[in-house]
Design an enzyme around this catalytic site. Sequence first.
Site, PDB file in Angstrom:
ATOM      1  N   ASP A 179       1.016  -0.911  -0.061  1.00 44.31           N
ATOM      2  CA  ASP A 179       0.041  -0.025   0.085  1.00 44.31           C
ATOM      3  C   ASP A 179       0.782   1.131   0.072  1.00 44.31           C
ATOM      4  O   ASP A 179       1.806   1.270   0.575  1.00 44.31           O
ATOM      5  CB  ASP A 179      -1.012  -0.120   1.260  1.00 44.31           C
ATOM      6  N   SER A 198     -12.059   3.421  -1.206  1.00 45.44           N
ATOM      7  CA  SER A 198     -11.589   4.541  -2.010  1.00 45.44           C
ATOM      8  C   SER A 198     -11.413   4.026  -3.433  1.00 45.44           C
ATOM      9  O   SER A 198     -11.234   4.850  -4.301  1.00 45.44           O
ATOM     10  CB  SER A 198     -10.428   5.440  -1.479  1.00 45.44           C
ATOM     11  N   VAL A 199     -11.073   2.795  -3.684  1.00 45.67           N
ATOM     12  CA  VAL A 199     -10.599   2.448  -4.919  1.00 45.67           C
ATOM     13  C   VAL A 199     -11.430   1.180  -5.471  1.00 45.67           C
ATOM     14  O   VAL A 199     -11.415   0.156  -4.585  1.00 45.67           O
ATOM     15  CB  VAL A 199      -8.957   1.694  -4.843  1.00 45.67           C
ATOM     16  N   HIS A 235      -9.990  -5.373  -2.954  1.00 46.29           N
ATOM     17  CA  HIS A 235      -8.822  -5.622  -2.440  1.00 46.29           C
ATOM     18  C   HIS A 235      -8.609  -5.963  -1.009  1.00 46.29           C
ATOM     19  O   HIS A 235      -9.405  -5.609  -0.077  1.00 46.29           O
ATOM     20  CB  HIS A 235      -7.811  -4.134  -2.570  1.00 46.29           C
ATOM     21  N   HIS A 237      -6.846  -6.202   2.283  1.00 48.45           N
ATOM     22  CA  HIS A 237      -5.783  -5.478   2.972  1.00 48.45           C
ATOM     23  C   HIS A 237      -5.193  -6.576   3.940  1.00 48.45           C
ATOM     24  O   HIS A 237      -5.809  -7.236   4.659  1.00 48.45           O
ATOM     25  CB  HIS A 237      -6.225  -4.156   3.961  1.00 48.45           C
TER      26      HIS A 237
END
Length: 116
Positions: free
Chosen positions: A32, A97-98, A102, A104
């Site tokens: 990240d 936000s994306v 994904h 993490h």
Amino acid sequence: MSDTDCLFCRIVAGEIPSDVVHRTELSVAFRDVNPQAPVHVLVVPRRHIDDAAAIGPGDAEVLADMFVAARQVAEAEGIAERGYRLLFNLGEDASNSVPHLHLHVVGGRRLAWPPG
Ligand code: AMP
């Protein structure tokens, strides 16, 4: 969203540089850019999936691949033994936000719970 508009699709395609730490046939893991802990890696499917709410029965194989990749990243980063957090943010209240799925992988320090 088309691949050309998607940041993580472009990272997967190698069009945008990233610090890749793990690759499989189905997923890519990279650091990240704004790490929240000593280890903060994102595991993303190569195929575009919007977010965790868009996952269906046909995504079982890619999800299993992402979780295995996350474990392998944790082992390689030396955080598997002490523990780490696996997290999907979803929607505005979670600050997603994306818009490309994904996972993490966060660790390397004691993590607060509940998260802020
Ligand atoms: P989320 O809030 O769950 O949508 O997380 C998106 C994550 O992507 C954030 O932690 C960002 O720091 C990270 N991010 C954004 N752009 C990049 C990039 N170009 N390379 C690596 N990570 C990124």
